[in-house]
Every structure is written in C-alpha cells, then in structure tokens.
Design a protein around this motif. Structure first.
Motif, short mmCIF file in Angstrom:
data_model
loop_
_atom_site.label_atom_id
_atom_site.label_comp_id
_atom_site.label_asym_id
_atom_site.label_seq_id
_atom_site.Cartn_x
_atom_site.Cartn_y
_atom_site.Cartn_z
N GLY A 26 6.38 72.64 109.99
CA GLY A 26 6.70 72.17 108.75
C GLY A 26 7.99 71.56 109.08
N ARG A 27 9.02 71.63 108.32
CA ARG A 27 10.35 70.85 108.07
C ARG A 27 11.25 71.73 109.05
NH1 ARG A 27 10.83 66.69 104.46
NH2 ARG A 27 13.04 67.26 104.20
N THR A 28 11.15 71.90 110.37
CA THR A 28 11.97 72.86 111.00
C THR A 28 13.03 72.33 111.24
OG1 THR A 28 10.72 72.21 113.04
CG2 THR A 28 9.94 73.97 112.29
N PHE A 29 13.24 71.00 111.06
CA PHE A 29 14.58 70.51 111.22
C PHE A 29 15.71 70.79 110.14
CE2 PHE A 29 14.33 67.27 107.84
CZ PHE A 29 12.92 67.01 107.92
N THR A 30 15.17 71.47 109.12
CA THR A 30 16.24 71.86 107.98
C THR A 30 16.59 72.96 108.38
OG1 THR A 30 14.34 72.86 106.73
CG2 THR A 30 14.68 70.64 106.51
N ILE A 31 16.34 73.86 109.26
CA ILE A 31 16.67 75.17 109.68
C ILE A 31 17.91 75.19 110.27
CG2 ILE A 31 16.13 77.22 110.76
CD1 ILE A 31 12.99 76.53 110.54
N SER A 32 18.59 76.13 109.92
CA SER A 32 19.87 76.40 110.80
C SER A 32 20.02 77.87 111.56
CB SER A 32 21.09 76.44 109.64
OG SER A 32 20.98 77.65 108.85
N ALA A 33 19.09 78.72 110.97
CA ALA A 33 19.15 80.19 111.63
C ALA A 33 17.79 80.74 111.35
CB ALA A 33 20.47 81.04 111.16
N VAL A 34 17.47 81.55 112.22
CA VAL A 34 16.22 82.30 112.12
C VAL A 34 16.54 83.87 112.39
CG1 VAL A 34 14.46 80.63 112.52
CG2 VAL A 34 15.45 81.54 114.44
N GLY A 35 15.63 84.68 111.55
CA GLY A 35 16.25 86.10 111.69
C GLY A 35 14.63 86.90 111.60
N TRP A 36 15.27 88.28 112.09
CA TRP A 36 14.10 89.30 111.92
C TRP A 36 14.72 90.17 110.84
CZ3 TRP A 36 9.04 88.92 113.61
CH2 TRP A 36 8.82 87.75 114.78
N PHE A 37 13.89 90.74 109.90
CA PHE A 37 14.02 91.82 108.98
C PHE A 37 12.74 92.80 109.25
CE2 PHE A 37 17.52 90.35 106.38
CZ PHE A 37 17.46 88.94 106.89
N ARG A 38 13.26 93.95 108.60
CA ARG A 38 12.09 95.21 108.67
C ARG A 38 12.15 96.11 107.37
NH1 ARG A 38 14.17 98.86 113.63
NH2 ARG A 38 15.76 100.05 112.58
N GLN A 39 11.00 96.39 107.08
CA GLN A 39 11.00 97.32 105.86
C GLN A 39 10.24 98.52 106.29
OE1 GLN A 39 9.57 95.66 102.29
NE2 GLN A 39 10.54 97.17 100.94
N ALA A 40 10.81 99.69 106.32
CA ALA A 40 10.24 100.88 106.63
C ALA A 40 9.37 101.45 105.29
CB ALA A 40 10.92 101.81 107.18
N PRO A 41 8.56 102.25 105.14
CA PRO A 41 7.87 102.87 104.16
C PRO A 41 8.80 103.87 103.22
CG PRO A 41 6.35 103.61 105.97
CD PRO A 41 7.65 102.91 106.68
N GLY A 42 8.94 103.38 101.99
CA GLY A 42 9.94 103.95 101.13
C GLY A 42 11.28 103.33 101.24
N LYS A 43 11.54 102.48 101.97
CA LYS A 43 13.00 101.93 102.21
C LYS A 43 13.08 100.57 101.92
CE LYS A 43 14.36 105.55 105.73
NZ LYS A 43 14.67 105.45 107.00
N GLU A 44 14.14 100.00 101.75
CA GLU A 44 14.39 98.67 101.42
C GLU A 44 14.44 97.80 102.83
OE1 GLU A 44 17.48 99.04 97.60
OE2 GLU A 44 18.14 97.98 99.21
#
Length: 124
Positions: A26-44
């Motif tokens: 898609g419109r990847t030229f609009t991106i400034s940064a990319v990241g990874w997040f994670r969610q464990a069971p029962g956690k934010e």
C-alpha cells in the motif's frame, strides 16, 4: 492505507531462534517507522523494537536487548525480527506495526497500521 502481514511464528524450545517477517504493502511511502509489539496471555501489549523506515536508527525494549534484532529490506517492503536465545517469557502474539511521522516510537497508540499477529511459543 498500509497493509501489514506477519509470518514466521511457531513453537521453539528455550534457547532457540525464530525470525519473524512482516510484509508491507500500500502507501508505504507514508511510513516513518515500523516496529514490533507483543502480547502475552493475560498481559497488555508491549513494545519490543522499532526501526526507522528510512535510515538505520533502531530501539529495543530492555527485555530483548542483545537477543533480538530488528531490520528491514526496503526493496522488499519487509520488516524482520530475528529472535535468538528465546525464553519461555517471550511467548506471546507478536504484531508488526507502522506509523506516520511524529510521536513516540515506543507507544502503541502512535502507530497507525497493524498486522494480524503471529503466535510465538517458547517451551521450557
């Protein structure tokens, strides 16, 4: 709009390695940064790592520093997360995310686009 699709999750023993991928379209030229997040069971959901879309600036959560490496291939519009020395506490659903310019790279509320997530399970 930007679409993100993760792959590469799975089951691995403690001490092992996995590499996650996230294909952007898609419109990847609009991106400034990319990241990874994670969610464990029962956690934010929590921040794992981020990298600028142009350039090589990257940041990591203290819990993964020295074990995980974030990288990207702009020619392929793909983000990676190389995870080494995995621990059972790394078990979570991992999400890639992309953000437009401005705001903090650590806060998930600043990210505009999200993938569907991929499960990583580390057995002891």
């Amino acid at each position: 709009q930007v679409q993100l699709v993760e792959s590469g999750g799975g089951l691995v023993q403690a001490g092992g390695s996995l590499r996650l991928s996230c294909a952007a379209s898609g419109r990847t030229f609009t991106i400034s940064a990319v990241g990874w997040f994670r969610q464990a069971p029962g956690k934010e959901r929590e921040f794992v790592a981020a990298i600028s879309w142009i350039g090589s600036s990257s940041v990591y959560a203290d819990s993964v520093k020295g074990r995980f490496t974030i990288s990207r291939d702009n020619a392929k519009n793909t983000l990676y997360l190389q995870m080494n020395s995995l621990k059972p506490e790394d078990t979570a659903v991992y999400y890639c995310a992309a953000k437009k310019p401005g705001g903090s790279t650590y806060r998930q509320s600043e990210y505009d686009y999200w993938g569907q997530g991929t499960q990583v399970t580390v057995s002891s």
